[in-house]
Design a protein around this motif. Structure first.
Motif, mmCIF file in Angstrom:
data_model
loop_
_atom_site.group_PDB
_atom_site.id
_atom_site.type_symbol
_atom_site.label_atom_id
_atom_site.label_comp_id
_atom_site.label_asym_id
_atom_site.label_seq_id
_atom_site.Cartn_x
_atom_site.Cartn_y
_atom_site.Cartn_z
ATOM 1 N N UNK A 103 25.184 34.687 51.856
ATOM 2 C CA UNK A 103 26.427 34.498 52.630
ATOM 3 C C UNK A 103 27.579 33.929 51.807
ATOM 4 N N UNK A 104 27.276 33.316 50.671
ATOM 5 C CA UNK A 104 28.327 32.755 49.827
ATOM 6 C C UNK A 104 28.758 33.674 48.705
ATOM 7 N N UNK A 105 28.301 34.931 48.735
ATOM 8 C CA UNK A 105 28.640 35.901 47.683
ATOM 9 C C UNK A 105 29.979 36.538 48.021
ATOM 10 N N UNK A 106 31.033 36.071 47.373
ATOM 11 C CA UNK A 106 32.391 36.453 47.753
ATOM 12 C C UNK A 106 32.881 37.738 47.099
ATOM 13 N N UNK A 107 31.974 38.559 46.597
ATOM 14 C CA UNK A 107 32.361 39.818 45.985
ATOM 15 C C UNK A 107 31.223 40.806 46.044
ATOM 16 N N UNK A 108 31.303 41.827 45.209
ATOM 17 C CA UNK A 108 30.213 42.794 45.070
ATOM 18 C C UNK A 108 29.844 42.885 43.603
ATOM 19 N N UNK A 109 28.614 43.311 43.346
ATOM 20 C CA UNK A 109 28.137 43.464 41.980
ATOM 21 C C UNK A 109 28.045 44.943 41.626
ATOM 22 N N UNK A 110 28.572 45.293 40.474
ATOM 23 C CA UNK A 110 28.487 46.658 39.961
ATOM 24 C C UNK A 110 27.646 46.626 38.692
ATOM 25 N N UNK A 111 26.490 47.269 38.737
ATOM 26 C CA UNK A 111 25.557 47.236 37.616
ATOM 27 C C UNK A 111 26.001 48.171 36.507
ATOM 28 N N UNK A 112 25.959 47.675 35.285
ATOM 29 C CA UNK A 112 26.327 48.484 34.117
ATOM 30 C C UNK A 112 25.732 47.822 32.883
ATOM 31 N N UNK A 113 25.469 48.581 31.831
ATOM 32 C CA UNK A 113 24.875 48.017 30.614
ATOM 33 C C UNK A 113 25.793 46.984 29.957
ATOM 34 N N UNK A 114 25.193 46.050 29.271
ATOM 35 C CA UNK A 114 25.955 45.043 28.543
ATOM 36 C C UNK A 114 26.896 45.728 27.553
ATOM 37 N N UNK A 115 28.129 45.265 27.510
ATOM 38 C CA UNK A 115 29.120 45.831 26.604
ATOM 39 C C UNK A 115 29.973 46.933 27.210
#
Length: 352
Positions: free
Chosen positions: A210-222
């Motif tokens: 509930x405290x996650x104020x955004x979304x995560x977009x998965x992508x390789x490091x770099x």
């Protein structure tokens, strides 16, 4: 230099339902498969094939000269103001002294011969040669940088063209010119793009977070992170720390339990006063507070700094600044009304 040709901008409307280009392509070519829906009569629809051709010439010369995307937007905005993106010859009584071409450069002021100035490639190159001699031009507001080159009698006249110029540059270049190998992002006719090509992970304020104020977009490091829209850099921060408050480096991977904070992050304020935040960057971002950035410009790299379990971009959208919990909104909805579908699968989708 004057604003005498502005009426020429509103020329033939090109009916375009999908306007997003991947890579530097001919303006009359087909649009890419990553196109997004555009509102009829949008900004790009006001420009005909000839005008978009000259925008492409300006961008191409900029790429050849190693001019950053910001400089290309300044150049296109200047040409919009000076000539309406038309290669104008002498207009008789309507002419401003001996001004000619896309940028209304004057032979009498040392810009070149009339024949040279009427060559769009020469004119663009001449504009860029002057631009790069201006100390700190990259950090200036567009109208200030353009005026430093043009010395116009109307120094504030360039600013209104910034959004259209960014859209045109995005159209012909498909986003940033970079060596990251990530492919160029699409730019909607509203002037927005998906910051990272990857799959959507954790959502906004879910039951489990509930405290996650955004979304995560998965992508390789770099993976390059692109500015979602043209805007002003208002924060560049490292805020990683241990749970007990002890400092923790943002230049190493964080931890999902022991480490708190966004790690390296950037905030941009956009023309509509909204703010986008980009978290967990790999290293210190290559932008500075007060810098103007253009839609699609690379502002960092995907990492796992701060409170993170693996490489991804944590993306937040806020309706004002300062960006706080109270004005955070769901990025999926925020981007959808701006013509970008964050949930759409992309070729670059990769989990952490």
């Amino acid at each position: 230099m004057t604003s005498r040709i502005i009426a020429l901008v509103g020329s033939v409307v090109v009916g375009v339902a999908f306007l997003c280009v991947a890579g530097l392509i001919a303006l009359t070519g087909a649009v890419s498969a990553c196109s997004v829906a555009a509102a009829p009569g949008g900004a790009i629809g006001r420009y005909d094939v000839e005008q978009r051709h000259f925008a492409q010439v300006i961008v191409t010369v900029g790429v050849q000269q190693g001019i950053p995307l910001r400089g290309q937007v300044i150049a296109v905005a200047t040409a919009l103001q000076e000539s309406g993106l038309r290669n104008l010859g002498h207009l008789g009584d309507r002419n401003d002294h001996d001004s000619l071409g896309l940028f209304q450069q004057r032979p009498s002021q040392g810009w070149g011969t009339p024949v040279q100035i009427m060559d769009p490639e020469y004119a663009a190159a001449a504009f860029y040669r002057k631009l790069v001699t201006i100390a700190g031009w990259e950090l200036m507001p567009l109208t200030v940088a353009a005026q430093a080159v043009q010395q116009s009698a109307f120094p504030d006249a360039y600013a209104p063209w910034e959004n259209d110029a960014a859209l045109l540059v995005g159209l012909v270049a498909g986003g940033p010119v970079d060596s990251g190998g990530s492919g160029a992002p699409c730019v909607s006719v509203g002037g927005w793009t998906k910051p990272v090509q990857g799959g959507l992970g954790s959502g906004f304020r879910t039951e489990g977070r509930p405290g996650h104020d955004g979304v995560d977009i998965a992508a390789p490091k770099g993976t390059p992170i692109h500015a979602a829209a043209t805007g002003l850099v208002i924060r560049v921060v490292c805020d990683a720390h241990l749970r007990d408050g002890s400092p923790y480096s943002c230049d190493v991977d964080g931890h999902p339990v022991n480490v708190a904070g966004c790690g390296w992050f950037v905030e941009l304020e956009h023309s509509d006063s909204t703010v986008t935040r980009y978290c967990h960057m790999l290293r210190r971002p290559p932008v500075e507070v007060g810098q103007q950035v253009t839609v699609g410009q690379v502002i960092g790299q995907v990492g796992s700094s701060g409170h993170s379990s693996g490489p991804h971009l944590h993306l937040e959208t806020h309706t004002g600044q300062p960006a706080i919990d109270a004005n955070a909104v769901d990025p999926v909805d925020f981007f959808a009304i701006r013509g970008i579908d964050l949930t759409a699968p992309t070729p670059a989708t990769t989990g952490p």
